[in-house]
Write an enzyme that holds these catalytic residues in place. Structure first.
Site, PDB file in Angstrom:
ATOM      1  N   TYR A   1       0.835  -1.210   0.000  1.00  0.00           N
ATOM      2  CA  TYR A   1       0.000   0.000   0.000  1.00  0.00           C
ATOM      3  C   TYR A   1       0.876   1.268   0.000  1.00  0.00           C
ATOM      4  O   TYR A   1       0.607   2.225  -0.735  1.00  0.00           O
ATOM      5  CB  TYR A   1      -0.893  -0.056   1.244  1.00  0.00           C
ATOM      6  CG  TYR A   1      -1.838   1.093   1.436  1.00  0.00           C
ATOM      7  CD1 TYR A   1      -3.023   1.168   0.722  1.00  0.00           C
ATOM      8  CD2 TYR A   1      -1.569   2.086   2.379  1.00  0.00           C
ATOM      9  CE1 TYR A   1      -3.920   2.209   0.926  1.00  0.00           C
ATOM     10  CE2 TYR A   1      -2.454   3.123   2.600  1.00  0.00           C
ATOM     11  CZ  TYR A   1      -3.626   3.186   1.866  1.00  0.00           C
ATOM     12  OH  TYR A   1      -4.502   4.219   2.073  1.00  0.00           O
TER      13      TYR A   1
ATOM     14  N   LYS B   1       0.935   4.168  -2.799  1.00  0.00           N
ATOM     15  CA  LYS B   1       0.587   5.555  -2.470  1.00  0.00           C
ATOM     16  C   LYS B   1       1.744   6.515  -2.735  1.00  0.00           C
ATOM     17  O   LYS B   1       1.514   7.679  -3.098  1.00  0.00           O
ATOM     18  CB  LYS B   1       0.132   5.643  -1.009  1.00  0.00           C
ATOM     19  CG  LYS B   1      -1.223   4.984  -0.748  1.00  0.00           C
ATOM     20  CD  LYS B   1      -2.307   5.517  -1.663  1.00  0.00           C
ATOM     21  CE  LYS B   1      -3.705   5.291  -1.143  1.00  0.00           C
ATOM     22  NZ  LYS B   1      -4.731   5.717  -2.123  1.00  0.00           N
TER      23      LYS B   1
HETATM   24  P1  NAI Z   1     -13.259   2.678   1.803  1.00  0.00           P
HETATM   25  O1  NAI Z   1     -12.899   1.242   1.810  1.00  0.00           O
HETATM   26  O2  NAI Z   1     -14.467   3.088   2.565  1.00  0.00           O
HETATM   27  O3  NAI Z   1     -13.416   3.233   0.319  1.00  0.00           O
HETATM   28  C1  NAI Z   1     -12.771   2.718  -0.792  1.00  0.00           C
HETATM   29  C2  NAI Z   1     -13.821   2.493  -1.875  1.00  0.00           C
HETATM   30  O4  NAI Z   1     -13.170   2.090  -3.089  1.00  0.00           O
HETATM   31  C3  NAI Z   1     -14.793   1.382  -1.504  1.00  0.00           C
HETATM   32  O5  NAI Z   1     -16.132   1.863  -1.602  1.00  0.00           O
HETATM   33  C4  NAI Z   1     -14.496   0.279  -2.498  1.00  0.00           C
HETATM   34  O6  NAI Z   1     -15.628  -0.510  -2.847  1.00  0.00           O
HETATM   35  C5  NAI Z   1     -13.955   1.065  -3.684  1.00  0.00           C
HETATM   36  N1  NAI Z   1     -13.114   0.250  -4.565  1.00  0.00           N
HETATM   37  C6  NAI Z   1     -12.194  -0.666  -4.196  1.00  0.00           C
HETATM   38  N2  NAI Z   1     -11.612  -1.209  -5.273  1.00  0.00           N
HETATM   39  C7  NAI Z   1     -12.182  -0.627  -6.364  1.00  0.00           C
HETATM   40  C8  NAI Z   1     -11.988  -0.758  -7.756  1.00  0.00           C
HETATM   41  N3  NAI Z   1     -11.095  -1.638  -8.249  1.00  0.00           N
HETATM   42  N4  NAI Z   1     -12.719   0.017  -8.594  1.00  0.00           N
HETATM   43  C9  NAI Z   1     -13.640   0.879  -8.105  1.00  0.00           C
HETATM   44  N5  NAI Z   1     -13.873   1.037  -6.776  1.00  0.00           N
HETATM   45  C10 NAI Z   1     -13.151   0.304  -5.921  1.00  0.00           C
HETATM   46  O7  NAI Z   1     -11.983   3.458   2.367  1.00  0.00           O
HETATM   47  P2  NAI Z   1     -11.658   5.027   2.503  1.00  0.00           P
HETATM   48  O8  NAI Z   1     -10.979   5.210   3.801  1.00  0.00           O
HETATM   49  O9  NAI Z   1     -12.856   5.835   2.201  1.00  0.00           O
HETATM   50  O10 NAI Z   1     -10.568   5.212   1.351  1.00  0.00           O
HETATM   51  C11 NAI Z   1     -10.673   6.138   0.276  1.00  0.00           C
HETATM   52  C12 NAI Z   1      -9.292   6.446  -0.240  1.00  0.00           C
HETATM   53  O11 NAI Z   1      -8.561   7.157   0.771  1.00  0.00           O
HETATM   54  C13 NAI Z   1      -8.451   5.211  -0.565  1.00  0.00           C
HETATM   55  O12 NAI Z   1      -7.662   5.467  -1.717  1.00  0.00           O
HETATM   56  C14 NAI Z   1      -7.565   5.064   0.658  1.00  0.00           C
HETATM   57  O13 NAI Z   1      -6.395   4.351   0.360  1.00  0.00           O
HETATM   58  C15 NAI Z   1      -7.317   6.521   0.975  1.00  0.00           C
HETATM   59  N6  NAI Z   1      -6.835   6.760   2.326  1.00  0.00           N
HETATM   60  C16 NAI Z   1      -7.671   6.615   3.392  1.00  0.00           C
HETATM   61  C17 NAI Z   1      -7.191   6.884   4.671  1.00  0.00           C
HETATM   62  C18 NAI Z   1      -8.070   6.838   5.872  1.00  0.00           C
HETATM   63  O14 NAI Z   1      -7.595   7.254   6.966  1.00  0.00           O
HETATM   64  N7  NAI Z   1      -9.310   6.373   5.767  1.00  0.00           N
HETATM   65  C19 NAI Z   1      -5.780   7.241   4.907  1.00  0.00           C
HETATM   66  C20 NAI Z   1      -5.016   7.428   3.700  1.00  0.00           C
HETATM   67  C21 NAI Z   1      -5.538   7.182   2.471  1.00  0.00           C
END
Ligand code: NAI
Length: 280
Positions: free
Chosen positions: A165, A169
């Site tokens: 990851y 990133k």
């Molecule tokens: P989350 O798991 O709620 O959201 C990620 C979404 O992406 C999910 O709804 C999932 O179904 C969708 N997804 C996964 N693979 C996919 C694909 N191949 N095609 C289309 N959609 C797909 O998690 P969150 O926390 O909302 O994450 C959003 C972004 O923020 C991610 O890129 C994550 O890595 C990043 N992030 C989040 C952090 C946090 O503290 N929550 C910290 C740093 C980065």
């Protein structure tokens, strides 16, 4: 009057978490939104249309316009189809938010090839697969554009147990800087969010599990996204916004003054001067 009236936006992975907050915030400012999500679990296993459909319903209930797309970002075909959905449904494209993500954590020595490949495919290749067709369309459209990627402190600062990851990133960070340079002449800005929020991705980590109700709500991330997506940020590009609740700050790669000598260094001289070489 909304900040984004007449604009069309794509938010990948917006069926939940931070992406859902982005899609709602963009729609509230008048943007028409493509809600993309494959609807799998946190590790990227499975698929369901219901996640994207639910957010489309939420936007429509608020009087906004949205369309669902269920393609995976991790193939070139998926990326092209996500862009096509925006153009077919709404006739243009102004904003791309690369947000989709999965987690498959293991320490380096336990990391399996499929865990590495899956995480790189969704985050790093997925960001490329959506950005290339979106940028090509925005360039031809001739009215600039906004691309907002999603990086992480795991990649920019490091985090135990996330070599796949973190690599993805950090790769997105490099991609952001290069695309910002290449797309500037087309009036397309490229920035990245570095969020910290309690979502299904983080909720079982000890730090997040101990937060009080509403603390580090993912909705805190979206005002920065809307700012970057709007005309207010037309001169902001190649930047990394770290957002943690109501605290917004910047991250950047820096180069210190270092030390120079006439001719080539020996390893022993480097050891002798290491404090000056490494000093800030
Ligand atoms: P989350 O798991 O709620 O959201 C990620 C979404 O992406 C999910 O709804 C999932 O179904 C969708 N997804 C996964 N693979 C996919 C694909 N191949 N095609 C289309 N959609 C797909 O998690 P969150 O926390 O909302 O994450 C959003 C972004 O923020 C991610 O890129 C994550 O890595 C990043 N992030 C989040 C952090 C946090 O503290 N929550 C910290 C740093 C980065």
């Amino acid at each position: 009057m909304g900040l984004l009236d007449g604009k069309v936006a794509i938010v990948t992975g917006s069926g939940g978490g931070i992406g859902r907050c982005h899609a709602l915030a963009l729609a509230k400012e008048g943007a028409k939104v493509v809600v993309n999500d494959v609807g799998g679990d946190r590790s990227g296993t499975g698929a369901a249309k219901s996640m994207a459909d639910k957010v489309v319903d939420e936007i429509e209930a608020l009087g906004g316009q949205a369309v669902a797309n269920y393609d995976s970002v991790s193939s070139m075909e998926g990326g092209k189809n996500i862009v096509k959905t925006a153009v077919d449904k709404f006739g243009r494209l102004d904003i791309l938010v690369n947000n989709a993500g999965i987690l498959r954590d293991k320490t380096l020595l336990k990391m399996e090839e499929n865990m590495w490949d899956a995480v790189i495919a969704v985050h790093l290749k997925g960001t490329f697969a959506c950005t290339q067709p979106a940028a090509a369309f925005m360039k031809d459209q001739g009215q600039g554009g906004r691309i907002i990627n999603t990086s992480s402190t795991s990649g920019l600062l490091g985090n135990f147990g996330q070599s796949n990851y973190g690599a993805a990133k950090a790769g997105i960070a490099g991609f952001t800087r290069v695309c910002a340079l290449e797309l500037a002449k087309s009036g397309i800005t490229v920035n990245a969010l570095v969020p910290v929020a309690k979502t299904r991705m983080t909720e079982d980590l000890p730090f997040f599990a101990n937060l009080t109700e509403g603390e580090l709500d993912p909705a805190h991330i979206s005002p920065v996204l809307v700012f970057l997506a709007s005309d207010l940020a037309k001169d902001v590009t190649g930047k990394f916004f770290l957002i943690r609740g109501p605290h917004i700050s910047m991250l950047e790669v820096k180069n210190n003054e270092g030390l120079k000598k006439d001719g080539m260094w020996t390893p022993q001289e480097i050891a002798r001067d290491i404090d000056k070489i490494m000093g800030w």
